[in-house]
Structure formats: structure tokens, C-alpha cells
Write a protein that holds these residues in place. Structure first.
Motif, mmCIF file in Angstrom:
data_model
loop_
_atom_site.group_PDB
_atom_site.id
_atom_site.type_symbol
_atom_site.label_atom_id
_atom_site.label_comp_id
_atom_site.label_asym_id
_atom_site.label_seq_id
_atom_site.Cartn_x
_atom_site.Cartn_y
_atom_site.Cartn_z
ATOM 1 N N ALA A 187 0.819 -1.203 0.000
ATOM 2 C CA ALA A 187 0.000 0.000 0.000
ATOM 3 C C ALA A 187 0.862 1.266 0.000
ATOM 4 O O ALA A 187 1.693 1.467 0.888
ATOM 5 N N LEU A 188 0.649 2.106 -0.987
ATOM 6 C CA LEU A 188 1.323 3.390 -1.077
ATOM 7 C C LEU A 188 0.534 4.456 -0.318
ATOM 8 O O LEU A 188 -0.657 4.270 -0.023
ATOM 9 N N PRO A 189 1.156 5.588 0.003
ATOM 10 C CA PRO A 189 0.403 6.681 0.631
ATOM 11 C C PRO A 189 -0.828 7.063 -0.187
ATOM 12 O O PRO A 189 -0.791 7.115 -1.417
ATOM 13 N N GLY A 190 -1.930 7.284 0.526
ATOM 14 C CA GLY A 190 -3.188 7.639 -0.118
ATOM 15 C C GLY A 190 -4.141 6.486 -0.299
ATOM 16 O O GLY A 190 -5.335 6.696 -0.551
ATOM 17 N N VAL A 191 -3.655 5.250 -0.188
ATOM 18 C CA VAL A 191 -4.529 4.085 -0.303
ATOM 19 C C VAL A 191 -5.516 4.084 0.870
ATOM 20 O O VAL A 191 -5.146 4.320 2.017
ATOM 21 N N GLN A 192 -6.791 3.829 0.569
ATOM 22 C CA GLN A 192 -7.813 3.788 1.604
ATOM 23 C C GLN A 192 -7.822 2.419 2.279
ATOM 24 O O GLN A 192 -7.695 1.389 1.620
ATOM 25 N N VAL A 193 -7.966 2.429 3.599
ATOM 26 C CA VAL A 193 -7.935 1.195 4.389
ATOM 27 C C VAL A 193 -9.139 1.169 5.319
ATOM 28 O O VAL A 193 -9.399 2.137 6.036
ATOM 29 N N SER A 194 -9.876 0.064 5.290
ATOM 30 C CA SER A 194 -10.943 -0.175 6.258
ATOM 31 C C SER A 194 -10.684 -1.509 6.936
ATOM 32 O O SER A 194 -9.894 -2.326 6.463
ATOM 33 N N PHE A 195 -11.368 -1.740 8.046
ATOM 34 C CA PHE A 195 -11.097 -2.909 8.877
ATOM 35 C C PHE A 195 -12.373 -3.718 9.107
ATOM 36 O O PHE A 195 -13.454 -3.158 9.280
ATOM 37 N N GLU A 196 -12.201 -5.039 9.121
ATOM 38 C CA GLU A 196 -13.299 -5.964 9.413
ATOM 39 C C GLU A 196 -12.886 -6.839 10.589
ATOM 40 O O GLU A 196 -11.866 -7.535 10.527
ATOM 41 N N PHE A 197 -13.683 -6.808 11.667
ATOM 42 C CA PHE A 197 -13.386 -7.640 12.831
ATOM 43 C C PHE A 197 -13.917 -9.047 12.592
ATOM 44 O O PHE A 197 -15.056 -9.235 12.169
ATOM 45 N N VAL A 198 -13.077 -10.054 12.857
ATOM 46 C CA VAL A 198 -13.430 -11.447 12.633
ATOM 47 C C VAL A 198 -13.153 -12.216 13.921
ATOM 48 O O VAL A 198 -12.102 -12.044 14.555
ATOM 49 N N ASP A 199 -14.092 -13.077 14.317
ATOM 50 C CA ASP A 199 -13.888 -13.910 15.501
ATOM 51 C C ASP A 199 -12.658 -14.791 15.318
ATOM 52 O O ASP A 199 -12.357 -15.262 14.210
ATOM 53 N N LEU A 200 -11.972 -15.048 16.424
ATOM 54 C CA LEU A 200 -10.685 -15.737 16.359
ATOM 55 C C LEU A 200 -10.741 -17.106 15.675
ATOM 56 O O LEU A 200 -9.887 -17.396 14.822
ATOM 57 N N PRO A 201 -11.700 -17.993 15.976
ATOM 58 C CA PRO A 201 -11.706 -19.300 15.287
ATOM 59 C C PRO A 201 -11.830 -19.166 13.775
ATOM 60 O O PRO A 201 -11.144 -19.878 13.022
#
Length: 314
Positions: free
Chosen positions: A276-290
């Protein structure tokens, strides 16, 4: 004298990296190694090496090098432009170069590419690894990035190789937007509110990002800012510093730290963030550990199986 590689132009930031220096964090030495370990493994597969052998990590703009003997090489990354003796040649596949050939990577669409040579880059080991630790100043070539005039020895190549290429589905890509999965971290129970803010926002990769971590810009996460007792820092830890803008720790991370952690990014997401270069958009998804562990095991098995990610060249 065996095969050597002469550095004519060093590129923006080129260093020797393998899979890292393990077992010395208690002494303050980072694991380090390749930021995009997946691409390093793929480059080694195409050059006929085991996945963790030392290669060159290229950042944004690669070097120009000359080989003093016949060389089997591969450049793997997100859209690198590869020149052999001034002629554009394919990336993400095995290349056979005659003695005296020059290879250059003047640009790439992603942040990093890896140049592997059959036999591996044979710099001396430091604490069990050939990786360059730019902070501690050990490993690689005198613990620094490459400069013009460096001469690198190449090890004895494996007995046999086949000219292969990456299957299209496994070619690294330069993302414009990433959604990365993460699991619970050590402050999981304390930071539920902050974690909900994390998954509800879209951040941007900051120009202050480096091998130590991806710094994110955007709307700051609100909430209590209490330090925690210093503790070990795993790859992928999502730190929440006082300013409220997350930092995702990469290969060159510090060994300990006291920022609370919102969670830990899965290895596949770390490989993607490495491009990922500067400016790339990043979002996050929480996932259960198993679920996260199961998906990670499947992905790691695939990445670690050369026959699944490469195919013969037609």
C-alpha cells in the motif's frame, strides 16, 4: 569466484531481507525481514530457492544491477517495470540472464517488489538471519540499505530449476482500497467502543509509513487514552496512540511498546498492506478468532505450496 551482483544504482530503498530474525526480541532486536513475506516467498519459488532465502527488497523504485555470471532471477511485486539490458521483460516469472546482463526496476505500481536470485543473496548471517535491520544496523550489507558500488555474493543455486510464472490469481496487486481482517488483541475487552469506531471508518495510508508500520490518517478514534504496561509487539498489531490515529505494525516494528492495541491484523492483510502506497484507503473488518485462524491456515498453506501458486511458462 562464483556469481556476484554489482549495484550500479541503488534505487530508493533497497535492502537484503529474508523471513526475519527470530528468537532475539528479548534482547531488543526486531524480527524484521520482508514486509511482504508472501512476495518474497513467490520470488524465491520462481528462482528455484526455498521460500525464506535472502533476496533484495525494493521500495517504490528499484535498483539497477549487473550480474557477473549467468543468473536465474525473478522479480515479484505489484506491477514492477522490469528491464533486462534495457528491454522490458515480464515480472512475476523466472528470468534467465546471460553473464554481464543488467537488470533494472525503475518503477512499480505497489510499494514493494522482491528480486530473488537462484542461490540466494549470500551476505553473512547476523543472529541467525541475513535480513537488514536498519535501526540496529546489523545484517544485510553493514546493516544499511544498498548503495552504488556494493558487490553482493550469490550462493550456490539449487541443482535444478524450471522456468515458471505466478498464476494470475496470485500476482500481487497495487490496491487503491483495502479491507483488512483483524482479530482480538490483548486489550480486547477494554477497547470495545474504540474498536467499533475502527470498523466504521475509512482511513488513508500516511506518507509517514515505513518498514516499522503503516500510519493511518483520517478521523481520529475518540476515547480514553491510557498507556498500558509495555508488552511484546506482534506483527499486525493495531496500535492506538494518543492522537487517535491507528498504526499497523509491520516487519520492522519495535519489540515492546505501551500503546493499547485495538486488535491484530491477519497475515494476508499484512501482505496486502505491504504493497500500500500513501493515499490508499484502508478499512477494517473484525473477525472472531476461530474463523480468522481457519482462514489464515488455509491461506498460509496455499502460499507455502509452490505448485499451487506457480505454473510452467508456455
Amino acid at each position: 569466484m562464483g556469481l556476484t551482483l554489482d549495484v550500479i544504482e541503488p534505487g530508493f530503498l533497497t535492502s537484503v531481507q529474508d523471513m526475519g530474525r527470530r528468537g532475539f526480541q528479548h534482547l531488543g532486536f526486531s524480527v524484521g525481514g520482508a514486509v511482504d513475506a508472501r512476495s518474497l516467498a513467490f520470488a524465491n519459488y520462481l528462482a528455484g530457492n526455498p521460500p525464506g532465502w535472502a533476496a533484495l527488497e525494493l521500495t517504490v523504485r528499484g535498483p539497477r544491477v549487473r550480474f557477473r555470471g549467468r543468473a536465474v532471477v525473478a522479480v515479484v511485486g505489484a506491477g514492477p517495470v522490469v528491464l533486462a539490458n534495457g528491454v522490458v521483460v515480464p515480472a512475476n516469472r523466472t528470468l534467465v540472464l546471460e553473464p554481464g546482463s543488467e537488470l533494472a526496476v525503475p518503477s512499480m505500481r505497489g510499494a514493494r517488489s522482491y528480486l530473488a536470485v537462484a542461490g540466494g543473496v549470500a551476505v553473512p548471517e547476523a543472529l541467525g538471519s541475513r535480513s537488514t535491520d536498519l535501526v540496529a544496523g546489523i545484517g544485510g550489507v553493514a546493516g544499511r540499505s544498498l548503495k552504488a558500488g556494493d558487490v553482493l555474493a550469490i550462493g550456490e543455486p539449487p541443482a535444478a530449476f524450471g522456468v515458471r510464472k505466478l498464476r494470475p490469481a496470485f500476482e500481487p496487486v497495487a490496491p487503491d482500497r483495502l479491507q483488512v481482517q483483524f482479530g482480538a488483541g490483548p486489550q480486547h475487552d477494554r477497547l470495545a467502543r474504540e474498536r467499533m469506531q475502527l470498523v466504521g471508518e475509512i482511513f488513508e495510508v500516511s506518507s509517514q509509513s515505513d518498514r516499522m508500520g503503516i500510519r493511518l490518517g483520517g478521523r481520529a478514534i475518540s476515547g480514553e487514552r491510557q498507556q498500558v504496561l509495555s508488552e511484546g509487539q506482534p506483527a499486525g498489531a493495531i496500535q492506538l496512540p494518543a492522537g487517535g490515529l491507528p498504526i499497523v505494525l509491520l516487519a520492522g516494528r519495535q519489540t515492546v511498546g505501551g500503546y493499547p492495541k485495538l486488535g491484530v491484523v491477519a497475515p494476508r492483510g499484512l501482505a496486502d498492506l505491504g504493497q500500500a502506497l500513501p493515499g490508499v484507503q484502508v478499512s477494517f473488518e473484525f473477525v472472531d478468532l476461530p474463523e480468522l485462524e481457519s482462514a489464515t491456515r488455509r491461506w498460509l498453506h496455499t502460499v507455502a505450496t509452490p505448485s499451487l501458486v506457480t505454473e510452467p511458462c508456455s
